[in-house]
Every structure is written in C-alpha cells, then in structure tokens.
Design a protein around this motif. Structure first.
Motif, PDB file in Angstrom:
ATOM      1  N   THR A  18       0.827  -1.201   0.000  1.00 31.11           N
ATOM      2  CA  THR A  18       0.000   0.000   0.000  1.00 31.11           C
ATOM      3  C   THR A  18       0.866   1.257   0.000  1.00 31.11           C
ATOM      4  O   THR A  18       0.501   2.275  -0.601  1.00 31.11           O
ATOM      5  N   THR A  19       2.036   1.200   0.647  1.00 28.14           N
ATOM      6  CA  THR A  19       2.903   2.383   0.667  1.00 28.14           C
ATOM      7  C   THR A  19       3.439   2.715  -0.726  1.00 28.14           C
ATOM      8  O   THR A  19       3.709   3.877  -1.030  1.00 28.14           O
ATOM      9  N   PHE A  20       3.615   1.695  -1.575  1.00 31.68           N
ATOM     10  CA  PHE A  20       4.099   1.948  -2.939  1.00 31.68           C
ATOM     11  C   PHE A  20       3.037   2.691  -3.738  1.00 31.68           C
ATOM     12  O   PHE A  20       3.345   3.603  -4.504  1.00 31.68           O
ATOM     13  N   LEU A  21       1.790   2.330  -3.529  1.00 30.79           N
ATOM     14  CA  LEU A  21       0.694   3.053  -4.167  1.00 30.79           C
ATOM     15  C   LEU A  21       0.670   4.500  -3.669  1.00 30.79           C
ATOM     16  O   LEU A  21       0.459   5.432  -4.455  1.00 30.79           O
ATOM     17  N   GLY A  22       0.929   4.697  -2.369  1.00 37.34           N
ATOM     18  CA  GLY A  22       1.013   6.052  -1.833  1.00 37.34           C
ATOM     19  C   GLY A  22       2.146   6.843  -2.466  1.00 37.34           C
ATOM     20  O   GLY A  22       2.012   8.047  -2.727  1.00 37.34           O
ATOM     21  N   PHE A  23       3.262   6.179  -2.727  1.00 33.62           N
ATOM     22  CA  PHE A  23       4.395   6.801  -3.401  1.00 33.62           C
ATOM     23  C   PHE A  23       3.999   7.271  -4.803  1.00 33.62           C
ATOM     24  O   PHE A  23       4.272   8.417  -5.198  1.00 33.62           O
ATOM     25  N   LEU A  24       3.309   6.405  -5.564  1.00 29.24           N
ATOM     26  CA  LEU A  24       2.894   6.764  -6.921  1.00 29.24           C
ATOM     27  C   LEU A  24       1.895   7.920  -6.910  1.00 29.24           C
ATOM     28  O   LEU A  24       1.965   8.830  -7.742  1.00 29.24           O
ATOM     29  N   LEU A  25       0.966   7.895  -5.964  1.00 29.42           N
ATOM     30  CA  LEU A  25      -0.008   8.983  -5.836  1.00 29.42           C
ATOM     31  C   LEU A  25       0.691  10.298  -5.494  1.00 29.42           C
ATOM     32  O   LEU A  25       0.369  11.356  -6.044  1.00 29.42           O
ATOM     33  N   THR A  26       1.656  10.224  -4.584  1.00 33.39           N
ATOM     34  CA  THR A  26       2.397  11.423  -4.190  1.00 33.39           C
ATOM     35  C   THR A  26       3.130  12.024  -5.387  1.00 33.39           C
ATOM     36  O   THR A  26       3.105  13.247  -5.609  1.00 33.39           O
ATOM     37  N   LEU A  27       3.790  11.171  -6.173  1.00 36.86           N
ATOM     38  CA  LEU A  27       4.476  11.667  -7.364  1.00 36.86           C
ATOM     39  C   LEU A  27       3.511  12.364  -8.312  1.00 36.86           C
ATOM     40  O   LEU A  27       3.810  13.417  -8.885  1.00 36.86           O
ATOM     41  N   GLU A  28       2.326  11.780  -8.487  1.00 37.69           N
ATOM     42  CA  GLU A  28       1.359  12.335  -9.425  1.00 37.69           C
ATOM     43  C   GLU A  28       0.844  13.687  -8.941  1.00 37.69           C
ATOM     44  O   GLU A  28       0.736  14.641  -9.718  1.00 37.69           O
ATOM     45  N   PHE A  29       0.561  13.791  -7.651  1.00 35.48           N
ATOM     46  CA  PHE A  29       0.044  15.064  -7.130  1.00 35.48           C
ATOM     47  C   PHE A  29       1.133  16.134  -7.092  1.00 35.48           C
ATOM     48  O   PHE A  29       0.847  17.324  -7.256  1.00 35.48           O
ATOM     49  N   LYS A  30       2.381  15.713  -6.874  1.00 32.51           N
ATOM     50  CA  LYS A  30       3.480  16.679  -6.979  1.00 32.51           C
ATOM     51  C   LYS A  30       3.616  17.177  -8.418  1.00 32.51           C
ATOM     52  O   LYS A  30       3.838  18.361  -8.656  1.00 32.51           O
ATOM     53  N   ARG A  31       3.466  16.256  -9.386  1.00 29.86           N
ATOM     54  CA  ARG A  31       3.547  16.642 -10.798  1.00 29.86           C
ATOM     55  C   ARG A  31       2.452  17.638 -11.169  1.00 29.86           C
ATOM     56  O   ARG A  31       2.676  18.555 -11.955  1.00 29.86           O
ATOM     57  N   LEU A  32       1.277  17.471 -10.550  1.00 28.01           N
ATOM     58  CA  LEU A  32       0.154  18.366 -10.834  1.00 28.01           C
ATOM     59  C   LEU A  32       0.275  19.699 -10.101  1.00 28.01           C
ATOM     60  O   LEU A  32      -0.569  20.589 -10.266  1.00 28.01           O
ATOM     61  N   GLY A  33       1.311  19.840  -9.249  1.00 29.23           N
ATOM     62  CA  GLY A  33       1.572  21.106  -8.580  1.00 29.23           C
ATOM     63  C   GLY A  33       0.696  21.388  -7.376  1.00 29.23           C
ATOM     64  O   GLY A  33       0.567  22.542  -6.959  1.00 29.23           O
ATOM     65  N   LEU A  34       0.113  20.344  -6.777  1.00 28.75           N
ATOM     66  CA  LEU A  34      -0.739  20.557  -5.610  1.00 28.75           C
ATOM     67  C   LEU A  34       0.113  20.823  -4.368  1.00 28.75           C
ATOM     68  O   LEU A  34       1.260  20.384  -4.264  1.00 28.75           O
ATOM     69  N   THR A  35      -0.472  21.523  -3.409  1.00 28.02           N
ATOM     70  CA  THR A  35       0.219  21.854  -2.159  1.00 28.02           C
ATOM     71  C   THR A  35      -0.090  20.795  -1.109  1.00 28.02           C
ATOM     72  O   THR A  35      -1.262  20.508  -0.825  1.00 28.02           O
TER      73      THR A  35
END
Length: 456
Positions: A18-35
């Motif tokens: 589950t933490t790996f999925l969290g890692f992928l989500l984090t990368l995606e939201f960072k790419r989208l420029g979210l705070t």
C-alpha cells in the motif's frame, strides 16, 4: 479546497504494498503542482484484526487542490488501484476522498481502528448519515479497505509520530536476492542512534530495515528526525544499495508510538481482537508451556484473564517467568480468542512487587533430612530416620526479587510496527523543517518502466 485521500488493503501476503501506491499517488500530485498540507501518512491500524494482510498499513495524503475536480482525483485513484493492487482472496481495496477539514468523528474513527475491530457496515452507515463530512468512496469488490482508508484520513494531524524513509525497487521484481550492504547500514545506524532506530538487531545479528517479503520495498529507515533520512539519501544510499531504487518517499507515521495501547479496560470489558491495557494482580505462579511460552493469570475486580508471553518476545518472556503471586502489573497487548480470551503481552509495566516467600517443612534435627507432615495436629515425621516432633514449625524464607518496578518491552526481534522501542522511550520527534517546503520528501530516481532505466 482541502482534499484528504485515504487508501487501504491493496497488498497481500504474496506481494505489492500500500505504501508503494502512496508513493505513486504522491508523485502524481506533486507533478500536478498541488500543495501538501503535511507529509504523506503511513498509518498502522489495530495489529490484531484477523483479516489484515501483512502490517495492516493504510496511507493518506492531505492536500490543497484548488484546480483539481473531485472527479479527476477519483479517476486517478481508481486507475492506480486497479493497476497496483494485489489480486488475492484476502485483499479488498478501498479508497476515500474527504473534501474539507477532517472532523472530530473521523478522528474518533482513527482511534477506534487502532484498538478495536470496526465493521464495514457501521462505517458505511456513518458515511450515509454524513457523520464524516463530504466523502467519496471507491474500491474493488467489497471495498473493506474503506474502513482503514477513512481511519488514515482521521489520523490528520498526527500528534505522536515518527518518520520512515522507504526506497523502492521495481514493483514487478519478486526476487529476494540480497540488494543491501549490511555493513553500511550498521555504520549509519551507529552514527545516528537513538534518533534512528529499529535498523539492526545487534543481539540476533539481523538486519531489520530490509523486508523479507516479495514486495516493492527495498529498504526502510526509521527515525525521530528527518535529518538523518536526508543524509542517508545524500551520503549512504549509493554505498548501501547494490541496485539503484526506482524512487523514495518519506512518510510521517504512527509507527513506534504504542498508539494502539492507550485504552485501559477492566477484564470483564475486553472483546476479541481488542488492543488493550489491563491492570491487575498476578494469581499463582507463571506456567511455562510447550515451546517455552509463559502463561500468567492476571486478575482485577472484574475477573481474570490469561496473559501469554511468547518465547519469541525474548526479554519480555524472561521477565514473565520472574513474576510472583500478588505482584501488581499492567500489561498491554492484543486479545485473541482461544479457549476463552487470551491477552498476548506486548509490554509489562510492573507497579509493585510482593516479597517472594517460600514456606518449607522443618529440617530433621537428628539426620538433617526434610521432614513430612504427620497429619493434622500431629506435627512432623522424618521418613529417613523415623524421628517425630510436634513442636517443630515450618521455616519461612524470604528471597530477594530480581525484578524492579518499571517498564519492560520485548526484544527487538518481536517488535511490531507500532511498538515503541526501548531506546526511544521518552524522546520526542523533531519537526519537518525544510522537508515539506522544499518538496524533498518523495522523488523518482529511475523510470518506473522496467524497459527504460533512464535518469529522471
């Protein structure tokens, strides 16, 4: 607009994480420029629930998302969960998107899921009533992971926490070959202890930072401060790892906080699979059973419960052998149904100790053998020489206790994710500092596509 995302139950004993999925989500939201309002959360829940997969971990992300619609967030979650969830009978992935601030009911749910079994039907009913605010729910199958996902959101903001740096290998790689240099990790651990903890077991000579299962985690380093974790990335990672990770993430987590063992109950109130604290007095002497496990009967005004201290707990097992009748102790652990209910001990706090008294029959004054009772009111007789006496009395021997009042925890080999290691008891975590503002808490290091190993 605040958006809080929770995900749970996407792994299985066979793999994924589950933490790996969290890692992928984090990368995606960072790419989208979210705070990010805080670091990504790794939230461990009640370790005693019977339907958990491995470490019973959920993740949550806490964001400001002014330019992203909820539909876009839900679509992103659905796609990643479908791709990166283990297909297994024990897996029931679920996710939630909570819009707006985390309310008190969500925080109560987090507390309950640390210490009890919370039914999915109850949580669904509360969602329907609007108890948790505006919630969008998704998942696969029954979606039992919705319970843990909501609980992980309810952990915000974490008040008692540590940090964990996780480095990942290719998620498709299931080999268990040795990819970490043990000596480099020991060097790093010795430099930063006790801020860095649970890296290496110096008694068992066993590396604790490297998982043994078939999942994407290559290495996990736990710390009370983000500073050593950043140093590990900058200085030690290239020396310690024999293959370059696909990426890393630093989670804020409730690991090593004992947060599941804050609820004290009377014996009569405990329920199956509770994580609970019980205080009482020891009844009788400890029993050592098959395989070296120790059973102690603990009683309070409500009744008695058997407490099991497994051989694998090492130090805790040895302490349990030294307990004596009428010692007052507090035990934290999990309630497991066997023949009745058993409390699996995870720590012992000795409150007070009774004198260890041994009462023996008198010694024969003629030959020195231990005498036997001759019957009620008839005194004692010596089976060796036949001497009898009515006036002799039993001897009372007081033996000093080896134990002292205080806290006793298991050996490192028996630590659970939520266990507070002895070396960090009384220490507080350090704040984030630049970690969040600089965005250095998660990054891709090589392509997640196995066919493309280019630098990012």
């Amino acid at each position: 607009m605040q958006v809080h995302i929770g995900v749970d139950d996407t792994d299985s004993p066979q793999g994924f994480c589950t933490t790996f999925l969290g890692f992928l989500l984090t990368l995606e939201f960072k790419r989208l420029g979210l705070t990010f309002l805080d670091l990504p959360y790794l939230v461990r829940l009640n370790p005693n629930v019977p339907f958990k997969t491995r470490g019973n971990a959920a993740i949550s992300l806490h964001l400001e998302a002014p330019n992203l619609t909820i539909e876009e967030v839900v679509k992103l979650l659905s796609n990643l969960i479908s791709k990166y969830s283990e297909k297994h009978g024990k897996t029931s992935p679920g996710f939630v998107v909570v819009v707006g601030e985390v309310n008190e009911e969500l925080r109560k749910l987090y507390s309950r899921t640390l210490r009890e079994v919370v039914p999915l039907s109850y949580v669904k009913e509360q969602i329907k009533k609007g108890a948790y605010g505006e919630v969008v729910v998704g998942g696969i199958g029954r979606g039992r992971g919705v319970v843990g996902a909501l609980a992980a959101v309810g952990a915000y903001p974490l008040e008692d926490y540590t940090y964990e740096l996780l480095l990942y290998r290719d998620h498709m790689e299931r080999e268990t070959s040795k990819l970490v240099d043990e000596e480099i990790l020991i060097e790093f651990d010795r430099k930063h202890r006790p801020l860095v903890f649970a890296t290496y077991d110096y008694v068992e000579k066993r590396l604790l930072a490297v998982p043994r299962g078939a999942d994407p985690v290559l290495l996990g380093v736990r710390s009370l401060s983000p500073r050593p974790l950043l140093e590990f990335l900058e200085v030690y990672a290239s020396r310690a790892l024999k293959s370059k990770p696909v990426g890393y993430i630093i989670y804020k987590t409730n690991q090593a906080t004992n947060s599941h063992l804050h609820l004290k109950k009377e014996v009569g109130q405990v329920r199956p699979y509770d994580s609970v604290v019980v205080e009482g007095v020891v009844k009788g002497y400890p029993k050592i059973i098959e395989s070296g496990h120790v059973v102690v009967e603990l009683c309070d005004g409500e009744g008695c419960v058997e407490v099991m201290f497994y051989r694998e707990t090492g130090r805790l097992n040895r302490v349990a052998r030294l307990l004596r009748p009428s010692d007052r102790i507090e035990v934290g652990g999990g309630i497991i149904p066997r023949k009745g209910l058993t409390l699996n001990g995870e720590y012992v706090r000795i409150i007070s100790l009774q004198m260890d008294v041994i009462i023996r029959n008198p010694i024969c004054p003629r030959c020195g053998a231990r005498m036997k009772s001759a019957g009620k009111g008839k005194g004692y007789k010596c089976l060796k020489c036949g001497y009898r006496a009515k006036t002799l009395e039993k001897s009372i021997e007081e033996r000093p206790r080896i134990l002292e009042p205080g806290l006793y925890v298991p050996s490192m080999r028996a630590y659970r994710h939520l266990t507070r290691p002895r070396e960090i008891v009384g220490l507080a975590p350090e704040p984030l500092g630049i970690l969040l503002s600089k965005g250095v808490f998660a990054s891709r290091m090589i392509s997640l596509n196995p066919g493309k190993q280019e630098e990012i």
